[in-house]
Design an enzyme around this catalytic site. Structure first.
Site, PDB file in Angstrom:
ATOM      1  CG  HIS A  37      -1.848  -1.093   1.390  1.00 35.32           C
ATOM      2  ND1 HIS A  37      -1.776  -2.015   2.410  1.00 35.32           N
ATOM      3  CD2 HIS A  37      -2.923  -1.463   0.645  1.00 35.32           C
ATOM      4  CE1 HIS A  37      -2.758  -2.879   2.302  1.00 35.32           C
ATOM      5  NE2 HIS A  37      -3.480  -2.583   1.235  1.00 35.32           N
ATOM      6  CD  GLN A 153      -8.922  -4.342  -6.908  1.00 37.38           C
ATOM      7  OE1 GLN A 153      -9.730  -4.930  -6.196  1.00 37.38           O
ATOM      8  NE2 GLN A 153      -7.901  -3.691  -6.394  1.00 37.38           N
ATOM      9  CB  SER A 185      -1.654 -10.328   1.006  1.00 36.80           C
ATOM     10  OG  SER A 185      -3.037 -10.440   1.314  1.00 36.80           O
TER      11      SER A 185
HETATM   12  P1  AMP Z   1      -6.429  -3.930  -0.454  1.00 40.91           P
HETATM   13  O1  AMP Z   1      -6.264  -3.125   0.785  1.00 40.91           O
HETATM   14  O2  AMP Z   1      -5.992  -5.347  -0.324  1.00 40.91           O
HETATM   15  O3  AMP Z   1      -7.795  -3.757  -1.084  1.00 40.91           O
HETATM   16  O4  AMP Z   1      -5.399  -3.313  -1.498  1.00 40.91           O
HETATM   17  C1  AMP Z   1      -5.411  -1.946  -1.804  1.00 40.91           C
HETATM   18  C2  AMP Z   1      -4.481  -1.714  -2.965  1.00 40.91           C
HETATM   19  O5  AMP Z   1      -3.160  -2.152  -2.624  1.00 40.91           O
HETATM   20  C3  AMP Z   1      -4.905  -2.512  -4.211  1.00 40.91           C
HETATM   21  O6  AMP Z   1      -4.717  -1.694  -5.358  1.00 40.91           O
HETATM   22  C4  AMP Z   1      -3.936  -3.673  -4.192  1.00 40.91           C
HETATM   23  O7  AMP Z   1      -3.697  -4.206  -5.470  1.00 40.91           O
HETATM   24  C5  AMP Z   1      -2.699  -3.022  -3.629  1.00 40.91           C
HETATM   25  N1  AMP Z   1      -1.769  -4.014  -3.082  1.00 40.91           N
HETATM   26  C6  AMP Z   1      -2.060  -5.012  -2.211  1.00 40.91           C
HETATM   27  N2  AMP Z   1      -0.976  -5.781  -1.979  1.00 40.91           N
HETATM   28  C7  AMP Z   1       0.038  -5.272  -2.726  1.00 40.91           C
HETATM   29  C8  AMP Z   1       1.396  -5.619  -2.950  1.00 40.91           C
HETATM   30  N3  AMP Z   1       1.963  -6.673  -2.330  1.00 40.91           N
HETATM   31  N4  AMP Z   1       2.125  -4.858  -3.799  1.00 40.91           N
HETATM   32  C9  AMP Z   1       1.567  -3.807  -4.442  1.00 40.91           C
HETATM   33  N5  AMP Z   1       0.280  -3.412  -4.275  1.00 40.91           N
HETATM   34  C10 AMP Z   1      -0.473  -4.136  -3.430  1.00 40.91           C
END
Ligand code: AMP
Length: 284
Positions: A37, A153, A185
């Site tokens: 993030h 996504q 994640s």
């Molecule tokens: P989320 O909070 O899981 O909904 O993710 C929010 C944003 O962060 C989304 O655009 C995800 O694709 C991105 N994101 C999550 N994990 C990663 C990662 N390991 N590397 C880069 N972006 C990420």
């Protein structure tokens, strides 16, 4: 100082007070912030003068048997991270504020949403596109940054923005990984020690297939079989899909050609569902 905007009215007032010349960069998240993030927020800061994050665990994108109720919500730690990163504002709405009772309008992308996670999680991308368009309408960003970690996504949102003439530039940020290759994640905290030890095999399977492709293997089924063979090294890993797909439409392909391919994997380790992917470059 990160301004915390707790409802739509506060967000609108903040946005209206901004000079039209100020470019706004936006990163929507579900919180439990990690370096993935934060890397997206750094990219938003590079692309715009004002940076805003949102934290909203969107019920509409969770299936009935998914992890909505146990999704991690460490809001104080998240706010500290946003402060430390110099993020200007955080939109932190409640479910009631985002979804007034009786809401009956939804946004649905009908092609790119179909396969992969769309097939495994009915209604998931409808929830994502609905909340992302609502957030775009409220925040009115010039640039929004999404992670390549969620490649489907990204593809779905790029389609929605194109098809519905949404005036925002979508930027994809690269996947941030742990030292052993596991993609960061918010769900990694669910993993038992044993499952955490097995989890890097997802990335290893993608790397093995990229190496096979570089060595001349172009047959999609043969490449997927190589990926599956790597995951078979651990019986803890229950594969949902391991697919070689067109990088834009995510449609099925039989051969990796000049357009390259998206390698995409989803698997359960215990009760935790993990996804990962790798973009194979074009042959050109
Ligand atoms: P989320 O909070 O899981 O909904 O993710 C929010 C944003 O962060 C989304 O655009 C995800 O694709 C991105 N994101 C999550 N994990 C990663 C990662 N390991 N590397 C880069 N972006 C990420």
């Amino acid at each position: 100082m990160t301004i915390i905007l707790r409802d739509k009215a506060a967000l609108r007032a903040w946005r209206l007070a901004m000079a039209p010349s100020q470019r706004v960069g936006f990163v929507p998240t579900m919180g439990a912030l990690h370096q993935g993030h934060m890397s997206l927020l750094a990219q938003a800061r590079e692309a715009a003068e004002v940076t805003i994050a949102s934290i909203f665990v969107n019920p509409l994108q969770f299936g009935p048997n998914e992890d909505l109720s146990r999704y991690p919500r460490p809001i104080e730690a998240d706010i500290e991270k946003l402060e430390a990163a110099g993020v200007d504002a955080l939109f932190l709405p409640s479910v009631e504020d985002m979804y007034p009772e009786g809401a009956s309008t939804f946004v649905e992308e009908t092609l790119v949403s179909g396969p992969l996670c769309g097939a495994m999680r009915p209604g998931h991308f409808r929830g994502v596109t609905t909340v992302v368009l609502k957030l775009f309408n409220l925040v009115q960003p010039h640039v929004a940054v999404f992670g390549q970690k969620d490649a489907q996504q990204c593809a779905v949102i790029e389609r929605m923005v194109r098809d519905l003439n949404v005036p925002v530039t979508i930027v994809r940020g690269p996947i941030v990984r742990e030292a052993d290759g596991l993609a960061l994640s918010s769900r990694n905290v669910y993993l038992s020690a044993e499952d955490r030890a097995a989890a890097p095999l997802l990335h290893k399977s993608l790397q093995a297939v990229a190496a096979a492709h570089a060595a001349g293997e172009h047959d999609a089924a043969a490449l997927a079989a190589i990926g599956l063979a790597v995951l078979a090294q651990s019986e803890r890993i229950k594969v949902q899909y391991w697919e070689v797909r067109d990088p834009e439409s995510l449609g099925a392909i039989t051969t990796v050609g000049a357009r390259g391919a998206l390698l995409a994997v989803a698997a359960h380790l215990g009760t935790t569902r993990l996804i990962d992917n790798l973009l194979l470059g074009s042959d050109a």
